[in-house]
Design a protein around this motif. Structure first.
Motif, short mmCIF file in Angstrom:
data_model
loop_
_atom_site.label_atom_id
_atom_site.label_comp_id
_atom_site.label_asym_id
_atom_site.label_seq_id
_atom_site.Cartn_x
_atom_site.Cartn_y
_atom_site.Cartn_z
N CYS A 56 -51.58 -10.58 -17.39
CA CYS A 56 -49.83 -10.70 -18.66
C CYS A 56 -50.78 -10.65 -19.91
O CYS A 56 -51.96 -11.35 -20.23
CB CYS A 56 -49.10 -11.77 -18.69
SG CYS A 56 -48.16 -11.99 -20.20
N VAL B 186 -45.40 -2.73 -21.55
CA VAL B 186 -45.07 -2.68 -22.70
C VAL B 186 -44.61 -1.60 -23.46
O VAL B 186 -44.93 -1.29 -23.59
CB VAL B 186 -46.63 -3.11 -23.49
CG1 VAL B 186 -46.17 -3.61 -24.65
CG2 VAL B 186 -47.19 -4.75 -22.98
N THR C 233 -51.17 -3.15 -28.86
CA THR C 233 -50.63 -3.41 -27.38
C THR C 233 -51.17 -1.56 -26.76
O THR C 233 -50.80 -1.17 -27.77
CB THR C 233 -49.36 -3.51 -26.70
OG1 THR C 233 -48.78 -3.49 -27.67
CG2 THR C 233 -49.77 -5.25 -26.79
N VAL D 204 -41.71 -4.98 -27.15
CA VAL D 204 -42.46 -5.49 -26.74
C VAL D 204 -43.70 -5.59 -27.79
O VAL D 204 -44.59 -6.87 -28.43
CB VAL D 204 -42.87 -5.84 -24.92
CG1 VAL D 204 -43.76 -6.50 -25.08
CG2 VAL D 204 -41.55 -6.26 -24.82
N ALA D 205 -44.20 -4.06 -27.97
CA ALA D 205 -45.34 -3.44 -28.38
C ALA D 205 -45.44 -5.14 -30.00
O ALA D 205 -45.92 -5.66 -30.16
CB ALA D 205 -45.61 -2.84 -28.45
N SER E 80 -42.09 -12.09 -22.05
CA SER E 80 -41.58 -10.85 -23.26
C SER E 80 -39.91 -11.43 -23.08
O SER E 80 -39.82 -10.91 -24.44
CB SER E 80 -41.26 -9.82 -22.26
OG SER E 80 -40.90 -9.61 -20.70
N ILE F 26 -46.75 -7.59 -19.48
CA ILE F 26 -46.46 -8.88 -19.47
C ILE F 26 -45.43 -9.23 -18.85
O ILE F 26 -44.68 -8.76 -17.95
CB ILE F 26 -46.07 -8.86 -21.57
CG1 ILE F 26 -46.15 -9.90 -21.93
CG2 ILE F 26 -44.64 -7.58 -21.31
CD1 ILE F 26 -45.33 -9.77 -23.15
#
Ligand SMILES: [Zn+2]
Ligand SMILES: [Zn+2]
Length: 290
Positions: free
Chosen positions: A6, A21, A37, A25-26, A48, A43
């Motif tokens: 992760c 990702v 990322t 999330v990024a 997340s 992740i």
């Protein structure tokens, strides 16, 4: 080869645990953890989740007032929340509650950073730790109020911070209080302006101007040391005579070691006997003047 841990908690992930990702999330990782990322990273579900929560609850505002508030004092006549429109080129830390802003490990045992620590870090390192930041208890020194040396040097930070009026005001107040406190923390004769004439008489038995004259008489024979200045050396000696307190108590009051107190008293006694007493007080002065 894609990494199989992760990106945030660095836990090894089995195939079914890996989520890619994506852009939500990024964005979340960049904003909260300053992590850049790439598409081929993974992740875990636990890490997340807050990203999706953030995406669904805070529609695209990078500068919520609450994010930027670095308020460090108990609210004192709080101004109505003005927008965080003041951009300052001061480094600031990640605002996440869920992860330690130092090592990025997730909770649950994270603690709020004490106000005094945040103020101290700002004063000594010019880094603003936000009121929202959380960290592991293990990063503190024994004293529990400041960070281990290597923590600050490795800290990842954002280059500027947006403050609103009340958070800026709080910051100034915290800094002012810090200055006032550290000035009056220990007894010291280095800055005589902090003593009134009466204080000086109470502490040393002589007036400020007499004290200065005494310093002038001995300044060639006593050196400033890293632990204490000439003024403090003489001050400790006079204060000892006046108060009769033990060297142990004096070492606490003046924030120097017990042996340093002993040396200060010894040195002062010797130097005053050779450089001051014969010219001012002793019987033979009187005799010589006859
Ligand atoms: Zn994770
Ligand atoms: Zn940590």
């Amino acid at each position: 080869m894609p990494l199989k841990t992760c990106i945030l908690c660095e836990k090894r992930l089995k195939i079914h645990q890996r989520s890619p990702v994506n852009k939500h999330v990024a964005k979340y990782l960049k904003k909260n953890f300053l992590i850049e990322t790439t598409q081929d990273q993974f992740i875990c579900g636990k890490c997340s989740r807050p990203a999706y929560y953030a995406a669904s609850h805070q529609p695209s505002c990078a500068q919520q007032p609450s994010c930027a508030s670095t308020s460090s004092l108990p609210p004192q006549n709080v101004l109505p929340n003005s927008p965080p429109s003041i951009k300052l080129n001061i480094k600031t830390t990640s605002k996440s509650h869920a992860y330690c802003f130092i090592c990025k490990k997730p909770g649950p045992k994270l603690i709020v950073v004490p106000t005094s620590t945040r103020t101290e870090t700002f004063i000594q390192h010019n880094i603003l730790i936000t009121a929202e930041s959380r960290c592991c208890p293990g990063h503190f020194k024994q004293n529990g109020t400041s960070y281990e040396e290597n923590v600050i040097s490795k800290l990842s930070t954002i280059d500027n911070v947006f403050l609103n009026r009340s958070s800026l005001l709080n910051l100034l107040t915290a800094v002012r209080e810090y200055c006032v406190c550290s000035k009056s923390k220990r007894l010291s004769f280095d800055d005589l302006t902090t003593f009134s004439e009466e204080d000086m008489l109470n502490l040393t038995g002589i007036s400020v101007s007499n004290f200065l004259a005494l310093l002038k008489a001995v300044e060639l024979s006593i050196r400033n040391t890293p632990a204490r200045t000439v003024a403090t050396t003489i001050g400790i000696f006079l204060f000892k005579l006046k108060s009769g307190l033990s060297n142990k108590v004096l070492s606490t009051l003046f924030d120097v070691s017990k042996s340093s107190v002993r040396r200060a008293i010894q040195t002062s006694r010797k130097v005053l006997m050779t450089d001051f007493v014969p010219f001012n007080l002793a019987f033979h002065t009187f005799h010589a003047k006859m």
